[in-house]
Design a protein around this motif. Structure first.
Motif, short mmCIF file in Angstrom:
data_model
loop_
_atom_site.label_atom_id
_atom_site.label_comp_id
_atom_site.label_asym_id
_atom_site.label_seq_id
_atom_site.Cartn_x
_atom_site.Cartn_y
_atom_site.Cartn_z
N LYS A 1 46.81 -77.43 64.96
CA LYS A 1 46.70 -76.52 63.90
C LYS A 1 47.18 -76.92 62.48
O LYS A 1 48.13 -77.59 62.44
CB LYS A 1 47.52 -75.10 64.11
CG LYS A 1 47.24 -73.96 63.03
CD LYS A 1 48.12 -72.63 63.42
CE LYS A 1 47.91 -71.83 62.35
NZ LYS A 1 46.56 -71.47 61.88
N GLU B 1 48.64 -76.48 58.92
CA GLU B 1 49.49 -75.43 58.27
C GLU B 1 49.26 -75.56 56.78
O GLU B 1 49.87 -74.83 56.34
CB GLU B 1 51.13 -75.84 58.91
CG GLU B 1 51.01 -75.69 60.20
CD GLU B 1 51.09 -74.01 60.66
OE1 GLU B 1 50.83 -73.21 59.63
OE2 GLU B 1 51.32 -73.64 61.78
N HIS C 1 53.10 -78.69 54.18
CA HIS C 1 53.43 -78.19 55.52
C HIS C 1 52.79 -78.80 56.60
O HIS C 1 51.50 -79.24 56.63
CB HIS C 1 53.06 -76.96 55.76
CG HIS C 1 53.54 -75.95 54.89
ND1 HIS C 1 55.31 -75.52 54.96
CD2 HIS C 1 53.15 -74.80 54.06
CE1 HIS C 1 55.34 -74.60 53.91
NE2 HIS C 1 54.33 -74.02 53.37
N SER D 1 50.95 -80.50 59.99
CA SER D 1 50.15 -79.89 61.18
C SER D 1 51.15 -79.97 62.47
O SER D 1 52.12 -80.60 62.41
CB SER D 1 49.03 -80.85 61.21
OG SER D 1 48.11 -80.79 60.19
#
Length: 485
Positions: free
Chosen positions: A442, A444, A452, A454
């Motif tokens: 995901k 982020e 942020h 991942s």
């Protein structure tokens, strides 16, 4: 005779027993290996000694350290051909995105030791750079040493070297610098043509291609940008590549071709069919990011990109520009970066379908968590797997791995032999590996919160050392500088 046969049998038995009981530094058990180079797609065990894969076997292996990879996929680590963040913070974001080798080939450095200066002795991943044409230009025209685009003195700002046409004598001085840089191990020649668009004459451009041909290295080109996908900038370098036989790589073709990406790829196919050696890449985002002082913004950029001020964000805060704030920021913060939203998702998808299209991040410098860059640094490779493999099913898993790892290694290995042992899972290859479950990957990062990391890369192994274990950094720093020697 019987004694001799008995002795031979005993030797063979002991040898077999020794092989079964061989203990490796690191063992990965029951991992589903996906290796595009060999076509391997099955559950196997991997034995690693020091920095190298020593065994791939269906039989159980013993190791000093054992990773149970049951239910996980194992692939070669990603090779980012085009990133601009050789700093500890930026590197940490890229490693969490699965990057095990981080290269700045578009811009480059000179001398080669100038790249990764802030990582030396503490690099989590491998790193390297091409020979910087811009550095040669600055040295010859301005008499300054500019080892990399960002040094301890701050970011490089455009000076005389970005606008002044070189004399024949200066072009020859640059020729010597580029040639010396390749001898020092530079991974080809980085050509920021668009950033120095008015300054680089046909003679100078030819010189760059001549040096690359003589040394059999790639020219990594950010080509001149025309109005809304005008193909002339591509044709200028295709013609030189074809005429001289110089290997050429077109950086971020999606950023230059825009809606004409299909026609640009057809032009590359035609040149390659006629004997050229041309490759290309995309980054998987629909916005670009560059310096607010970039040469393109001295031109009619609104027509070029088919956007206006309200389509551009200031990286520092995420605020959207007006005409007034744009002009003010260009004067007061010329070193800052912007995010300009001008691409469409369908352009990315069309480019991704092109055979052997490579993935790169074009990550802007991420020096400090408080300074915002772009999400490319945190999520480019994870996005390919999360969106284009898992969600859209545009790519198979093996195809995505090839574009992120194997194809980049193949592009480099003719003149940088170390890459023959990268981008693949094979006995004798460097142990740069990723362990993950596809459903857990995901991104982020966002455009306004780009720092942020991942999530989902359970293990990131670099040169046989687990840099990330169960999603967390281990403190290992096995990264090395990559040189074409």
């Amino acid at each position: 005779m019987k004694k001799t046969l008995l002795f031979i049998v005993l030797v063979i038995c002991f040898a077999c027993q020794d092989k079964k009981e061989t203990s490796y530094d690191l063992v990965i058990l029951n991992g589903h290996i996906v290796d595009p180079a060999s076509g391997m797609d099955k559950v196997m065990n991997i034995g690693i000694n020091a920095d190298t894969i020593s065994e791939i076997s269906e039989a159980a292996l013993k190791g000093i350290k054992v990773i149970d990879a049951n239910g996980k996929t194992v692939i070669p680590g990603f090779i980012d051909l085009h990133t601009h963040t050789p700093f500890p913070f930026g590197e940490s974001l890229q490693v969490k995105d699965g990057v095990t080798t981080s290269l700045d080939l578009e811009a480059g450095a000179h001398p080669q030791t100038a790249y990764g200066k802030f990582l030396k002795g503490k690099a989590k991943a491998n790193y390297g750079a091409s020979v910087a044409h811009y550095a040669a230009r600055i040295k010859v025209i301005e008499g300054k040493d500019q080892g990399y685009a960002i040094t301890e003195n701050g970011a490089m700002l455009p000076g005389a070297a970005f606008v002044q046409i070189a004399t024949p004598e200066q072009i020859e001085e640059m020729r010597k610098i580029l040639d010396e840089g390749i001898s020092e191990g530079g991974l080809g020649i980085g050509l920021l043509l668009d950033y120095m668009s008015p300054a680089i004459s046909d003679d100078e451009l030819r010189m760059v291609f001549e040096v690359a041909k003589k040394r059999n290295v790639v020219v990594w080109a950010h080509i001149r940008r025309g109005i809304n996908g005008d193909i002339q900038g591509l044709n200028d370098v295709l013609d030189l590549s074809l005429e001289l036989g110089t290997p050429l790589h077109i950086c971020h073709i999606n950023a230059n071709a825009m809606g004409e990406v299909g026609n640009w790829l057809k032009a590359i196919d035609k040149a390659n069919a006629n004997g050229a050696d041309i490759s290309t890449e995309i980054f998987p985002y629909t916005a670009g990011s560059t310096s607010i002082s970039a040469d393109v913004f001295d031109r009619d950029w609104q027509t070029i990109f088919n956007i206006s001020y309200e389509d551009v964000q200031w990286s520092n805060t995420g605020e959207w520009f007006t005409k007034e704030t744009w002009e003010e920021k260009r004067k007061t913060h010329p070193e800052s970066f912007i995010i300009h939203h001008y691409m469409k998702e369908e352009w990315i998808q069309e480019a991704l379908k092109y055979p052997q299209m490579m993935i790169a991040s074009d990550a802007t410098p991420a020096v400090d968590p408080e300074v915002k860059a772009n999400p490319n640094v945190s999520g480019s490779f994870t996005r390919v797997f999360e969106k284009y493999v898992k969600e859209d099913r545009l790519l198979t898993l093996s195809d995505a791995v090839a574009r992120c790892s194997y194809y980049p290694a193949k592009r480099l290995e003719p003149f940088a032999p170390i890459f023959k042992k990268k981008g693949r899972i094979a006995i004798g290859a460097y142990a740069d590996l990723l362990l993950f479950e596809l459903d857990n990957l995901k991104v982020e990062a966002t455009y306004t919160e780009p720092n942020h990391p991942s999530v989902g890369w359970d293990y990131v192994i670099v040169n046989g050392k687990a840099v990330v274990e169960n999603g967390e950094f281990t403190g290992e720093t096995p990264g090395r500088q990559m040189l074409a020697k």
